[in-house]
Design a protein around this motif. Structure first.
Motif, PDB file in Angstrom:
ATOM      1  N   GLN A  63       0.828  -1.207   0.000  1.00 46.61           N
ATOM      2  CA  GLN A  63       0.000   0.000   0.000  1.00 46.61           C
ATOM      3  C   GLN A  63       0.861   1.256   0.000  1.00 46.61           C
ATOM      4  N   HIS A  64       2.008   1.215   0.642  1.00 46.30           N
ATOM      5  CA  HIS A  64       2.921   2.365   0.653  1.00 46.30           C
ATOM      6  C   HIS A  64       3.324   2.731  -0.770  1.00 46.30           C
ATOM      7  N   ASP A 112      16.755  -0.520   3.512  1.00 44.22           N
ATOM      8  CA  ASP A 112      17.684   0.259   4.335  1.00 44.22           C
ATOM      9  C   ASP A 112      18.325   1.389   3.532  1.00 44.22           C
ATOM     10  N   ASP A 113      18.522   1.164   2.226  1.00 41.99           N
ATOM     11  CA  ASP A 113      19.216   2.139   1.381  1.00 41.99           C
ATOM     12  C   ASP A 113      18.279   2.880   0.447  1.00 41.99           C
ATOM     13  N   ALA A 117      11.579   4.370   1.062  1.00 41.77           N
ATOM     14  CA  ALA A 117      11.007   3.399   2.002  1.00 41.77           C
ATOM     15  C   ALA A 117      11.114   3.976   3.407  1.00 41.77           C
ATOM     16  N   THR A 118      10.111   3.747   4.214  1.00 40.13           N
ATOM     17  CA  THR A 118      10.137   4.289   5.568  1.00 40.13           C
ATOM     18  C   THR A 118      11.051   3.440   6.461  1.00 40.13           C
ATOM     19  N   MET A 121       9.347   0.293   7.493  1.00 41.83           N
ATOM     20  CA  MET A 121       9.365  -0.779   6.499  1.00 41.83           C
ATOM     21  C   MET A 121      10.688  -1.531   6.519  1.00 41.83           C
ATOM     22  N   ALA A 122      11.788  -0.793   6.637  1.00 40.96           N
ATOM     23  CA  ALA A 122      13.100  -1.439   6.706  1.00 40.96           C
ATOM     24  C   ALA A 122      13.203  -2.302   7.955  1.00 40.96           C
ATOM     25  N   ALA A 123      12.676  -1.784   9.078  1.00 44.57           N
ATOM     26  CA  ALA A 123      12.703  -2.561  10.324  1.00 44.57           C
ATOM     27  C   ALA A 123      11.834  -3.812  10.198  1.00 44.57           C
ATOM     28  N   ASP A 124      10.680  -3.666   9.528  1.00 46.39           N
ATOM     29  CA  ASP A 124       9.791  -4.813   9.322  1.00 46.39           C
ATOM     30  C   ASP A 124      10.524  -5.945   8.606  1.00 46.39           C
ATOM     31  N   GLU A 125      11.261  -5.595   7.548  1.00 46.75           N
ATOM     32  CA  GLU A 125      11.934  -6.620   6.764  1.00 46.75           C
ATOM     33  C   GLU A 125      12.982  -7.360   7.598  1.00 46.75           C
ATOM     34  N   ARG A 126      13.672  -6.618   8.463  1.00 46.86           N
ATOM     35  CA  ARG A 126      14.673  -7.270   9.328  1.00 46.86           C
ATOM     36  C   ARG A 126      13.977  -8.227  10.300  1.00 46.86           C
ATOM     37  N   ILE A 127      12.856  -7.798  10.861  1.00 47.54           N
ATOM     38  CA  ILE A 127      12.122  -8.658  11.791  1.00 47.54           C
ATOM     39  C   ILE A 127      11.509  -9.850  11.046  1.00 47.54           C
TER      40      ILE A 127
END
Length: 365
Positions: A63-64, A112-113, A117-118, A121-127
């Protein structure tokens, strides 16, 4: 001097390159969400709920990019080939192999780069990577014993028989001699692996059974002197502290029934983990033989001399690359480096024996 922050996407003019990149991210998010939903269809209970939650998180990311693209979203694109492959495998298989691929896919996140992207979102992908790692670990634990035996047995057969065949072939021995040596090495190695696994599993089960309490001891519980409470000594001998042992022994005696046992016997999980000695022996025999037959195939097909040597080495090399890459994928590590490591070890061992065979060059007729 402080560097000004990057402007938000809505605050700067979008370029065609931005649109292409956003549409690519959108396609990947859609493909990943679909893959998680496909995996969830093959699961039940908690694992299914976790996978559906991951799919929902990917939908939020989707959605983003839709919000950024607006009217530029256009027709849906195809995701990255690796993401599409993951979806194809998820629809057809859905096992730990697919979860391992999903773990690697999450680790490849570019958020991350990516300035668009927020941070969330980057944190979500790591989790997400850690969530999938946890799900994959469950499967790895379930198959660890069988997988270890399969990889170890097949790899041992590949390397040892290739080394044997090349070593004898380098001495100038006839094709028949090399073939007989290879077949003998296959049978000897497979029988040795099977016998060793039988003894290993059987011995392990006997050790576990020796640690299980005797039924006669449980039958003696009603006649124990409650005041002396010698049952506490049993629990202290099994590692409990004195106060804990006294408390547990008193509880056992107070709640005694005819079904009470001093301590649990071998559990069903332990029995399943170790399996039967004959089953383990047969599996090891087959795994070793499946690897050991490959170096012999060129000679069985009538090839001779250097042609047979190179063909044997090539076939084994392909098999080593496959087993190494499989180990890498299932363990969540780079498959290419694991495949090359497996190849280097196998070919290195074979090269040593081939060189020794050249040193002892004796033509056998």
């Amino acid at each position: 001097m402080t560097t000004p922050p990057e402007p938000a996407p809505s605050e700067r003019a979008r370029t065609p390159r931005d649109v292409r990149r956003w549409r690519g991210h959108l396609a990947d998010e859609r493909a990943e969400a679909a893959a998680y939903r496909d995996l969830a269809r093959r699961r039940t209970g908690e694992e299914r709920e976790i996978l559906l939650a991951l799919a929902e998180a990917e939908r939020r990311h989707e959605q983003h990019w839709l919000d950024l693209l607006g009217d530029d979203a256009g027709a849906p694109l195809r995701g990255d080939w690796r993401t599409r492959s993951l979806g194809w495998l998820a629809r057809r298989f859905g096992g730990v192999f697919v979860l391992a691929l999903a773990q690697r896919a999450e680790a490849r996140s570019e958020y991350d780069d990516d300035v668009d992207a927020t941070a969330a979102m980057a944190a979500d992908e790591r989790i997400h990577e850690e969530v999938v790692r946890g799900l994959a670990t469950r499967g790895r634990n379930r198959m660890s014993g069988t997988f270890r035996a399969a990889v170890f047995g097949a790899n041992d057969g590949l390397v040892s028989n290739l080394a044997l065949v090349l070593g004898i072939g380098a001495t100038g021995a006839s094709t028949t001699t090399v073939l007989l040596s290879g077949v003998t090495g296959l049978l000897a190695g497979a029988l040795s692996m099977g016998a060793g696994e039988y003894v290993s599993v059987r011995s392990q089960r006997e050790l576990l059974e020796a640690s299980s309490p005797s039924p006669l001891a449980s039958a003696a519980l009603p006649d124990l002197d409650v005041e002396a409470n010698e049952l506490a000594l049993v629990y202290r001998a099994r590692g409990m502290s004195a106060p804990d042992a006294e408390a547990h022994a008193a509880e056992v005696l107070a709640t005694y029934t005819s079904a009470t046992e001093i301590a649990p016997a071998l559990t069903a999980e332990e029995t399943e983990t170790h399996g039967t000695a004959w089953g383990a022996a047969w599996s090891s025999f087959c795994f070793f033989a499946s690897g050991a037959i490959i170096p012999v195939l060129p000679y069985l097909l009538g090839l001779e001399g250097m042609t047979a040597v190179l063909t044997s080495a090539l076939l084994v090399g392909i098999a080593l690359l496959v087993t190494g890459a499989t180990v890498g994928l299932l363990s969540g590590t780079p498959p290419v480096s694991r495949a090359l490591r497996q190849l280097a070890i196998g070919w290195g061992a074979a090269a040593v024996t081939y060189a020794l065979g050249l040193v002892f060059d004796v033509t056998v007729t």
